[in-house]
Design a protein around this motif. Structure first.
Motif, PDB file in Angstrom:
ATOM      1  N   SER A 118       0.813  -1.226   0.000  1.00 40.57           N
ATOM      2  CA  SER A 118       0.000   0.000   0.000  1.00 40.57           C
ATOM      3  C   SER A 118       0.844   1.273   0.000  1.00 40.57           C
ATOM      4  O   SER A 118       0.357   2.330  -0.364  1.00 40.57           O
ATOM      5  N   GLU A 119       2.104   1.155   0.442  1.00 39.59           N
ATOM      6  CA  GLU A 119       3.015   2.306   0.534  1.00 39.59           C
ATOM      7  C   GLU A 119       2.493   3.390   1.474  1.00 39.59           C
ATOM      8  O   GLU A 119       2.851   4.555   1.343  1.00 39.59           O
ATOM      9  N   LEU A 120       1.658   3.012   2.431  1.00 32.68           N
ATOM     10  CA  LEU A 120       1.101   3.997   3.360  1.00 32.68           C
ATOM     11  C   LEU A 120       2.053   4.323   4.502  1.00 32.68           C
ATOM     12  O   LEU A 120       1.905   5.354   5.150  1.00 32.68           O
ATOM     13  N   MET A 135      -5.304   7.175  -1.278  1.00 28.66           N
ATOM     14  CA  MET A 135      -4.795   6.403  -0.133  1.00 28.66           C
ATOM     15  C   MET A 135      -5.791   5.320   0.265  1.00 28.66           C
ATOM     16  O   MET A 135      -5.403   4.206   0.625  1.00 28.66           O
ATOM     17  N   ARG A 138      -5.362   2.518  -2.123  1.00 27.87           N
ATOM     18  CA  ARG A 138      -4.153   1.755  -1.800  1.00 27.87           C
ATOM     19  C   ARG A 138      -4.442   0.736  -0.699  1.00 27.87           C
ATOM     20  O   ARG A 138      -4.051  -0.428  -0.795  1.00 27.87           O
ATOM     21  N   SER A 142      -4.770  -3.220  -1.721  1.00 29.45           N
ATOM     22  CA  SER A 142      -3.714  -4.033  -1.118  1.00 29.45           C
ATOM     23  C   SER A 142      -4.299  -5.120  -0.221  1.00 29.45           C
ATOM     24  O   SER A 142      -3.856  -6.271  -0.253  1.00 29.45           O
ATOM     25  N   ALA A 161      -6.333   5.941  -8.751  1.00 27.53           N
ATOM     26  CA  ALA A 161      -4.921   5.773  -8.376  1.00 27.53           C
ATOM     27  C   ALA A 161      -4.036   6.643  -9.258  1.00 27.53           C
ATOM     28  O   ALA A 161      -4.350   6.911 -10.412  1.00 27.53           O
ATOM     29  N   PHE A 165       1.139   4.044  -8.930  1.00 26.52           N
ATOM     30  CA  PHE A 165       0.456   2.990  -8.180  1.00 26.52           C
ATOM     31  C   PHE A 165      -0.402   2.134  -9.108  1.00 26.52           C
ATOM     32  O   PHE A 165      -0.528   0.929  -8.905  1.00 26.52           O
ATOM     33  N   LYS A 168       1.768  -0.471 -10.482  1.00 24.37           N
ATOM     34  CA  LYS A 168       2.026  -1.474  -9.449  1.00 24.37           C
ATOM     35  C   LYS A 168       0.811  -2.406  -9.301  1.00 24.37           C
ATOM     36  O   LYS A 168       0.967  -3.621  -9.146  1.00 24.37           O
ATOM     37  N   CYS A 169      -0.386  -1.835  -9.379  1.00 28.12           N
ATOM     38  CA  CYS A 169      -1.624  -2.632  -9.295  1.00 28.12           C
ATOM     39  C   CYS A 169      -1.727  -3.588 -10.482  1.00 28.12           C
ATOM     40  O   CYS A 169      -2.090  -4.754 -10.316  1.00 28.12           O
TER      41      CYS A 169
END
Length: 197
Positions: A118-120, A135, A138, A142, A161, A165, A168-169
């Protein structure tokens, strides 16, 4: 996943449309999606895409026709369904996972991978009410894609997104496909279909 002549009818209140008694959101829809296949469903707003995914996931029942799904199906439909703004991202991860049928042990085992994807970072412990739509995506994406499932149904959620991202998804979805899982996604644009299907 197999759909045979699936239809969904909603009765309209009297007087809402002259001479129209029922609204067919879907009519005579048939398809098959095998293990390891990505099936894209394209259509305009109001075409019945979300209704179809909800029927596949067992959230709605079909008025006519038959749907059969082998294995566990998960859906990423309405972004953040079940999310609570006053809870942290981490707490919402566990809540959302529970709503999707995951037990706490599965979520704890996959917690680090979900948060990493998620890169959160440190935001995972901030209240969800402080999150942007991106966010939230994400966190939701995720969580869903790290759970155990056989079929994943995705309804146009990747549009919010950012480009990095999204890439990445897409890669995560390709990993899911390579693992032999079935993906069914809906979109209004050919770009997603061309990229994944």
């Amino acid at each position: 996943v197999k759909a045979e002549c699936v239809g969904k009818k909603y009765p309209l209140p009297r007087g809402s449309h002259a001479g129209v008694q029922d609204l067919w959101a879907l009519k005579d829809v048939s398809f098959e999606a095998a293990s390891g296949q990505i099936l894209g469903i394209i259509g305009r707003n109001g075409a019945g895409k979300t209704t179809l995914l909800n029927i596949l996931a067992g959230v709605l029942s079909a008025t006519e026709g038959k749907v059969s799904v082998q294995g566990r199906i998960l859906g990423l439909f309405n972004l953040g369904v079940g999310f609570q703004d006053e809870l942290s991202g981490r707490e919402n991860l566990f809540l959302n996972g529970a709503i999707l049928g995951a037990d706490r042990r599965e979520l704890e085992r996959k917690l680090d991978a979900i948060i990493d994807f998620s890169e959160l970072g440190e935001f995972i412990d901030m209240p969800l009410g402080t999150y942007s739509q991106g966010m939230r995506l994400r966190l939701g994406f995720s969580t869903v894609t790290h759970l155990d499932f056989d079929v994943l149904a995705i309804d146009e959620v990747l549009a919010v997104a950012d480009a990095l991202f999204q890439s990445k998804c897409y890669e995560r979805l390709m990993d899911v496909q390579r693992a032999g899982k079935t993906l069914i996604l809906t979109t209004q644009g050919m770009d997603l279909v061309e990229r994944l299907c």
